[in-house]
Design a protein around this motif. Structure first.
Motif, PDB file in Angstrom:
ATOM      1  N   ALA A 296       0.840  -1.214   0.000  1.00 19.93           N
ATOM      2  CA  ALA A 296       0.000   0.000   0.000  1.00 19.93           C
ATOM      3  C   ALA A 296       0.876   1.265   0.000  1.00 19.93           C
ATOM      4  CB  ALA A 296      -0.927   0.003   1.210  1.00 19.93           C
ATOM      5  N   TYR A 297       1.964   1.246   0.753  1.00 20.31           N
ATOM      6  CA  TYR A 297       2.854   2.425   0.766  1.00 20.31           C
ATOM      7  C   TYR A 297       3.470   2.618  -0.621  1.00 20.31           C
ATOM      8  CZ  TYR A 297       2.969   1.009   5.757  1.00 20.31           C
ATOM      9  OH  TYR A 297       2.659   0.595   7.033  1.00 20.31           O
ATOM     10  N   PHE A 298       3.836   1.498  -1.237  1.00 13.70           N
ATOM     11  CA  PHE A 298       4.492   1.600  -2.552  1.00 13.70           C
ATOM     12  C   PHE A 298       3.524   2.140  -3.601  1.00 13.70           C
ATOM     13  CE2 PHE A 298       6.043  -0.127  -6.633  1.00 13.70           C
ATOM     14  CZ  PHE A 298       7.315   0.426  -6.626  1.00 13.70           C
ATOM     15  N   THR A 299       2.309   1.642  -3.587  1.00 12.82           N
ATOM     16  CA  THR A 299       1.366   2.115  -4.601  1.00 12.82           C
ATOM     17  C   THR A 299       0.960   3.572  -4.333  1.00 12.82           C
ATOM     18  OG1 THR A 299      -0.504   1.140  -3.438  1.00 12.82           O
ATOM     19  CG2 THR A 299       0.446  -0.166  -5.224  1.00 12.82           C
ATOM     20  N   ALA A 300       1.087   4.010  -3.084  1.00  7.89           N
ATOM     21  CA  ALA A 300       0.810   5.433  -2.797  1.00  7.89           C
ATOM     22  C   ALA A 300       1.955   6.324  -3.291  1.00  7.89           C
ATOM     23  CB  ALA A 300       0.600   5.638  -1.303  1.00  7.89           C
ATOM     24  N   GLY A 301       3.089   5.733  -3.629  1.00  5.12           N
ATOM     25  CA  GLY A 301       4.176   6.528  -4.201  1.00  5.12           C
ATOM     26  C   GLY A 301       5.495   6.497  -3.451  1.00  5.12           C
ATOM     27  N   ALA A 302       5.555   5.762  -2.332  1.00  3.59           N
ATOM     28  CA  ALA A 302       6.846   5.686  -1.621  1.00  3.59           C
ATOM     29  C   ALA A 302       7.860   4.984  -2.521  1.00  3.59           C
ATOM     30  CB  ALA A 302       6.683   4.928  -0.308  1.00  3.59           C
ATOM     31  N   ASP A 303       9.087   5.495  -2.504  1.00  5.92           N
ATOM     32  CA  ASP A 303      10.107   4.987  -3.421  1.00  5.92           C
ATOM     33  C   ASP A 303      11.032   3.961  -2.780  1.00  5.92           C
ATOM     34  OD1 ASP A 303      10.034   7.167  -5.783  1.00  5.92           O
ATOM     35  OD2 ASP A 303       9.686   8.149  -3.855  1.00  5.92           O
ATOM     36  N   ARG A 304      11.310   4.184  -1.499  1.00  6.84           N
ATOM     37  CA  ARG A 304      12.373   3.385  -0.867  1.00  6.84           C
ATOM     38  C   ARG A 304      11.954   2.973   0.539  1.00  6.84           C
ATOM     39  NH1 ARG A 304      16.261   8.166  -2.065  1.00  6.84           N
ATOM     40  NH2 ARG A 304      16.195   8.144  -4.342  1.00  6.84           N
ATOM     41  N   PHE A 305      12.607   1.931   1.020  1.00  5.19           N
ATOM     42  CA  PHE A 305      12.319   1.470   2.387  1.00  5.19           C
ATOM     43  C   PHE A 305      13.619   1.015   3.026  1.00  5.19           C
ATOM     44  CE2 PHE A 305      10.524  -0.527   5.986  1.00  5.19           C
ATOM     45  CZ  PHE A 305       9.200  -0.085   6.093  1.00  5.19           C
ATOM     46  N   LEU A 306      13.834   1.473   4.257  1.00  6.87           N
ATOM     47  CA  LEU A 306      15.024   1.047   5.013  1.00  6.87           C
ATOM     48  C   LEU A 306      14.607   0.110   6.131  1.00  6.87           C
ATOM     49  CD1 LEU A 306      16.834   4.483   5.670  1.00  6.87           C
ATOM     50  CD2 LEU A 306      17.174   2.914   3.751  1.00  6.87           C
ATOM     51  N   LEU A 307      15.274  -1.022   6.216  1.00  6.37           N
ATOM     52  CA  LEU A 307      15.018  -1.961   7.310  1.00  6.37           C
ATOM     53  C   LEU A 307      16.328  -2.683   7.618  1.00  6.37           C
ATOM     54  CD1 LEU A 307      12.573  -3.179   8.986  1.00  6.37           C
ATOM     55  CD2 LEU A 307      12.673  -5.083   7.397  1.00  6.37           C
ATOM     56  N   LYS A 308      16.969  -2.258   8.695  1.00  4.29           N
ATOM     57  CA  LYS A 308      18.281  -2.848   8.979  1.00  4.29           C
ATOM     58  C   LYS A 308      18.123  -4.227   9.606  1.00  4.29           C
ATOM     59  CE  LYS A 308      20.667   1.500   9.626  1.00  4.29           C
ATOM     60  NZ  LYS A 308      21.629   2.214  10.468  1.00  4.29           N
ATOM     61  N   HIS A 309      18.974  -5.157   9.212  1.00  4.81           N
ATOM     62  CA  HIS A 309      18.886  -6.473   9.866  1.00  4.81           C
ATOM     63  C   HIS A 309      19.755  -6.514  11.131  1.00  4.81           C
ATOM     64  CE1 HIS A 309      22.444  -7.635   7.339  1.00  4.81           C
ATOM     65  NE2 HIS A 309      22.728  -8.383   8.373  1.00  4.81           N
ATOM     66  N   GLU A 310      20.525  -5.457  11.372  1.00  6.53           N
ATOM     67  CA  GLU A 310      21.301  -5.198  12.605  1.00  6.53           C
ATOM     68  C   GLU A 310      22.498  -6.127  12.830  1.00  6.53           C
ATOM     69  OE1 GLU A 310      20.410  -2.424  13.430  1.00  6.53           O
ATOM     70  OE2 GLU A 310      18.254  -2.179  13.600  1.00  6.53           O
ATOM     71  N   THR A 311      22.323  -7.419  12.645  1.00  7.08           N
ATOM     72  CA  THR A 311      23.445  -8.384  12.656  1.00  7.08           C
ATOM     73  C   THR A 311      22.919  -9.687  12.066  1.00  7.08           C
ATOM     74  OG1 THR A 311      24.885  -9.801  13.987  1.00  7.08           O
ATOM     75  CG2 THR A 311      22.932  -8.961  15.094  1.00  7.08           C
ATOM     76  N   SER A 312      23.783 -10.376  11.320  1.00  7.09           N
ATOM     77  CA  SER A 312      23.333 -11.664  10.755  1.00  7.09           C
ATOM     78  C   SER A 312      23.541 -12.804  11.748  1.00  7.09           C
ATOM     79  CB  SER A 312      24.047 -11.963   9.435  1.00  7.09           C
ATOM     80  OG  SER A 312      25.433 -11.993   9.644  1.00  7.09           O
ATOM     81  N   ASP A 313      24.039 -12.476  12.927  1.00  5.16           N
ATOM     82  CA  ASP A 313      24.152 -13.485  13.983  1.00  5.16           C
ATOM     83  C   ASP A 313      22.766 -13.607  14.642  1.00  5.16           C
ATOM     84  OD1 ASP A 313      24.462 -14.790  16.423  1.00  5.16           O
ATOM     85  OD2 ASP A 313      26.473 -13.967  16.766  1.00  5.16           O
TER      86      ASP A 313
END
Ligand code: 5AD
Length: 355
Positions: free
Chosen positions: A147-164
């Motif tokens: 829904a955010y994307f279709t409203a026009g948002a271009d990018r999203f940040l979501l850090k995985h913080e550590t792969s451990d």
């Protein structure tokens, strides 16, 4: 293998051993060679433009209890605030008028704002002018993301913080580490330019896991990767741990540049809290091509304290922009005049016009 062969191998066919070698070496000439190589890769793959992304931290309410984060829900010592949708739109439009081409809307994981609120905010911001919208609002459902994307948002940040995974689940008890990676993949398939990242120097983190993180960034083919040092916050359970290392953060930045080549890499704000005068410059010379100035309205800014002293460095927005312009010009670089999307890599990568 001599150092040039090592660097070429890192670039052509990066492996864990070689990444670890550069995370560990204490040889000043080798470290210097790593930074110079990263700077060349930066120049070749993303050029001399520095992209400025204006961050608006619109709510510090958070339903998560991450042990490292100052705005986690158990911290009763901070004042909580939420900006109203129209206030968020006004702040974004002000950033546009000040010359920014991207706004990053960041918050704690705050369930207060509905899908409808986000759609309204995004659509209204898009009325201001040609402004890319990045969301950094945590874990939501796939339908929300769509829904955010279709409203026009271009990018999203979501850090995985550590792969451990064991470490993450110990530090962020309600998170399932695997879900973060699943979400990153999902965000990409929806069509977002997708950003990830880790903290460097989390208590219990190993260099081997950092090497895994760097390889994971490459595998996920992320568009943005933000890595900053862990900074202990006294009102959290990890408050007595040590800072992440400034030097190690530069190495991770340089390695990310060499291994992922054309990804957008910020000189992070947390790095600047460790070295207020030089970190931005050094990061820009060691692989970074993005700076994310804080444009949160001043009356709220001090309350968005993920880690201590976060907002000391750029108190005055206009003076800070002038300072950045001077710094960037002194390095023979320039401020980008475009929204700064990552270039598409192949058929179907990003389908929106102009990306
Ligand atoms: N030190 C440094 N960075 C932190 N973050 C959260 N807490 C800290 C801390 N104590 C980072 C995390 C999070 C982002 C919003 O801020 O990477 O994803």
């Amino acid at each position: 293998m001599n150092i040039n062969e090592r660097l070429n191998q890192l670039f052509e066919n990066p492996g864990k051993e070689n990444i670890l070698y550069f995370l560990k070496t204490r040889d000043a000439d080798e470290i210097d060679a790593l930074y110079r190589f990263a700077d060349n890769v930066r120049k070749q793959f993303v050029g001399d433009a520095v992209h400025l992304r204006a961050i608006i931290e619109f709510s510090n309410y958070c339903q998560q209890g991450c042990l490292y984060c100052g705005i986690n829900k158990t911290n009763k010592k901070i004042n909580r605030y939420r900006m109203k949708p129209d206030e968020i739109v006004a702040a974004a439009c002000e950033a546009y008028r000040a010359g920014y081409k991207t706004v990053v809307l960041q918050s704690g994981e705050d369930p207060h704002y509905s899908r409808k609120d986000y759609r309204y905010i995004i659509k209204e911001i898009k009325q201001c002018g040609e402004l890319a919208v990045t969301l950094s609002i945590g874990e939501k459902t796939r339908d929300d993301y769509r829904a955010y994307f279709t409203a026009g948002a271009d990018r999203f940040l979501l850090k995985h913080e550590t792969s451990d995974h064991t470490l993450l689940e110990a530090l962020a008890p309600v998170r399932k580490a695997k879900n973060r990676i699943k979400r990153l993949k999902s965000l990409k398939t929806i069509g977002f330019q997708t950003g990830g990242g880790i903290m460097i120097g989390l208590p219990g983190q190993t260099l081997t896991s950092i090497a895994d993180d760097i390889l994971l960034f490459r595998k996920l083919d992320l568009d943005m990767i933000g890595c900053g040092p862990f900074i202990p916050h006294p009102e959290t359970p990890t408050g007595k741990a040590e800072n992440g290392s400034e030097e190690l953060t530069y190495r991770v930045l340089a390695l990310n540049r060499i291994v992922t080549r054309d990804t957008h890499l910020p000189a992070t704000t947390s790095l600047s809290t460790l070295n207020e005068t030089d970190a931005r410059k050094l990061a820009l010379q060691r692989g970074a091509n993005v700076i994310m100035p804080n444009l949160t309205p001043p009356k709220y800014r001090k309350y968005y304290e993920i880690y201590p002293n976060k907002n000391r460095i750029e108190a005055d927005t206009e003076a800070f922009r002038t300072e950045l312009e001077t710094l960037i010009a002194s390095l023979g670089r320039h401020i980008s005049t475009t929204p700064g999307h990552r270039e598409p890599r192949g058929a179907g990568a990003y389908m929106r016009n102009g990306d």
